[in-house]
Scaffold this active site. Structure first.
Site, PDB file in Angstrom:
ATOM      1  N   GLU A 190      -8.047   4.766   3.013  1.00 40.46           N
ATOM      2  CA  GLU A 190      -6.583   4.725   2.947  1.00 40.46           C
ATOM      3  C   GLU A 190      -6.112   5.780   1.951  1.00 40.46           C
ATOM      4  OE1 GLU A 190      -2.932   1.702   1.749  1.00 40.46           O
ATOM      5  OE2 GLU A 190      -4.991   0.954   1.697  1.00 40.46           O
ATOM      6  N   ILE A 222       1.161   2.118  -5.144  1.00 35.08           N
ATOM      7  CA  ILE A 222       0.339   2.053  -6.347  1.00 35.08           C
ATOM      8  C   ILE A 222      -0.715   3.164  -6.389  1.00 35.08           C
ATOM      9  CG2 ILE A 222      -1.532   0.557  -5.521  1.00 35.08           C
ATOM     10  CD1 ILE A 222       0.459   0.038  -8.815  1.00 35.08           C
ATOM     11  N   HIS A 250       5.351  -8.960   0.316  1.00 35.06           N
ATOM     12  CA  HIS A 250       5.382  -7.613   0.880  1.00 35.06           C
ATOM     13  C   HIS A 250       6.511  -7.408   1.883  1.00 35.06           C
ATOM     14  CE1 HIS A 250       1.525  -6.972  -1.089  1.00 35.06           C
ATOM     15  NE2 HIS A 250       1.662  -5.693  -0.796  1.00 35.06           N
ATOM     16  N   ASP A 297      -4.706  -6.936   2.473  1.00 33.58           N
ATOM     17  CA  ASP A 297      -4.523  -5.905   1.441  1.00 33.58           C
ATOM     18  C   ASP A 297      -4.910  -6.475   0.077  1.00 33.58           C
ATOM     19  OD1 ASP A 297      -3.924  -3.338   0.537  1.00 33.58           O
ATOM     20  OD2 ASP A 297      -1.822  -3.777   0.184  1.00 33.58           O
TER      21      ASP A 297
END
Length: 379
Positions: free
Chosen positions: A131, A142, A251, A273
């Site tokens: 990712e 982040i 989220h 995640d």
């Protein structure tokens, strides 16, 4: 051989009573009625499901860490083993260890690690999810900005050389990535995901044709939907792209998940995640140089930016049922069959079906985890 009896088996699209699941070694080999069991397999060992739901093992296509460890921090077999053992406590039997934006050295280290695992199934590993680092600074979340960069041919060639057996997903920002790089990854059988992207609708649609098939954590880290500027979200809705969604209540609003389910159907699948605090009582950790706090189920940086989640797959299933107005059957599919189909492994994973791996979860009527079987072995 073993027989799972007295359960409600999730076969196909619904639960069935009075059926028995037969396991031999790592695989499911037969499904038959309870009345046939003793005549066909008179001496078989029996596992009593105690009237619980019996479903496929959960599949998580985005997992950064858990059990106190992060894959980015220590790219090692020990880390993968801790992640797998922690996952099993929550019904997740298969996952893609996710390496977020980092150095080329760490990417190569992860590639070599996974390439050298002789039996990935022993660790629940399906292949890497890389990712970043080929993402948007604007939508970095982040991720550490010092490592964000455009894709270079040499590193992409190393990823391609590792192959689809070792790299399952690469998340990138299409607006910053040449179409031929996307095509090269796609031709190698590696799933390309749009994520951490500030692309316009048009930029995504242009690159989709070259092999973008997935989207990483829908709504998060991407240009939002607007009625004049549909952004990445609009492009995903208006496509065949499949997407993960983090159903933790932090989220994205559950109403937004409900809308995505209505629009996307089986193209939407559950991901966590998750990061280090899952399965621990740690109060903070460091994620590629950023301090991330964990409090009241939420992971966030010093500026309030979300830094992964503390969601588990079983909790995600419960949240989908409780807050998103879908059936248990659909929630189970979002955690099993749909992620398997998203990365093309539905011939061996994501179903209770002869020939598939014996990855199995028992849930009680309140959807609490009661038992896990991974590759035929009771956990």
């Amino acid at each position: 051989m073993k027989a799972i009896i007295n359960g409600e088996l999730f076969i196909g699209n619904k639960f069935y009573k009075g059926r028995v699941l037969i396991i031999k070694g790592e695989r499911i080999v037969d499904i038959l009625s309870e009345t046939e069991l003793d005549s066909i397999y008179p001496e078989i060992e029996k596992i009593d499901a105690n009237n619980n739901y019996v479903t496929p093992g959960f599949i998580d296509l985005q997992l950064n860490g858990c059990g106190g460890v992060l894959f980015n921090d220590e790219i090692s077999l020990n880390t993968l083993e801790i992640m797998h053992k922690t996952n099993l406590k929550y019904g997740c039997t298969s996952f893609t260890p996710t390496l977020i934006t980092t150095s080329d050295e760490n990417i190569e280290k992860a590639l070599n690690l996974v390439k050298n695992i002789k039996n990935k199934g022993d660790y629940g590993v399906l292949g890497l999810h890389i990712e970043g680092p080929y993402i948007s600074l604007t939508k970095k979340g982040i991720h550490n900005p010092k490592f964000i960069r455009k894709a270079d041919e040499a590193m992409i060639d190393k990823i391609v050389e590792a192959g689809k057996e070792n790299v399952t997903i690469v998340t990138l920002a299409p607006e910053n990535t040449d179409k031929m790089i996307i095509s090269k990854l796609n031709k190698a059988g590696i799933n390309v995901a749009v994520g951490h992207s500030n692309a316009t609708y048009e930029e995504v649609k242009e690159k989709e044709a070259f092999g973008i098939s997935l989207s990483t954590h829908l709504y998060n880290g991407m240009s939002s939907f607007g009625h004049r500027e549909p952004g990445v979200v609009g492009a995903v809705f208006d496509s065949d792209i499949k997407a993960g969604i983090i159903a933790d209540g932090f989220h994205c609003h559950y109403s937004a998940i409900k809308s995505a389910i209505k629009i996307m159907g089986e193209r939407l699948y559950l991901v966590t995640d998750a990061v280090a605090p899952v399965g621990t009582d740690m109060e903070y950790f460091y994620f590629e140089g950023n301090k991330v706090y964990y409090k009241d189920g939420k992971c966030f940086g010093e500026d309030g930016t979300l830094g992964g989640s503390a969601l588990t797959m079983d909790a995600g299933v419960r949240n989908l049922v409780r807050y998103c107005d879908i059936t248990l059957e659909e929630a189970i599919r979002m955690a099993t069959l749909y992620p398997a189909k998203a990365v093309g492994i539905e011939n061996e994973f994501g179903k209770l079906q002869p020939g598939h791996y014996a990855d199995i979860v028992f849930l009680d009527k309140h959807l609490n985890l009661k038992k896990v079987i991974a590759k035929g072995q009771e956990v």
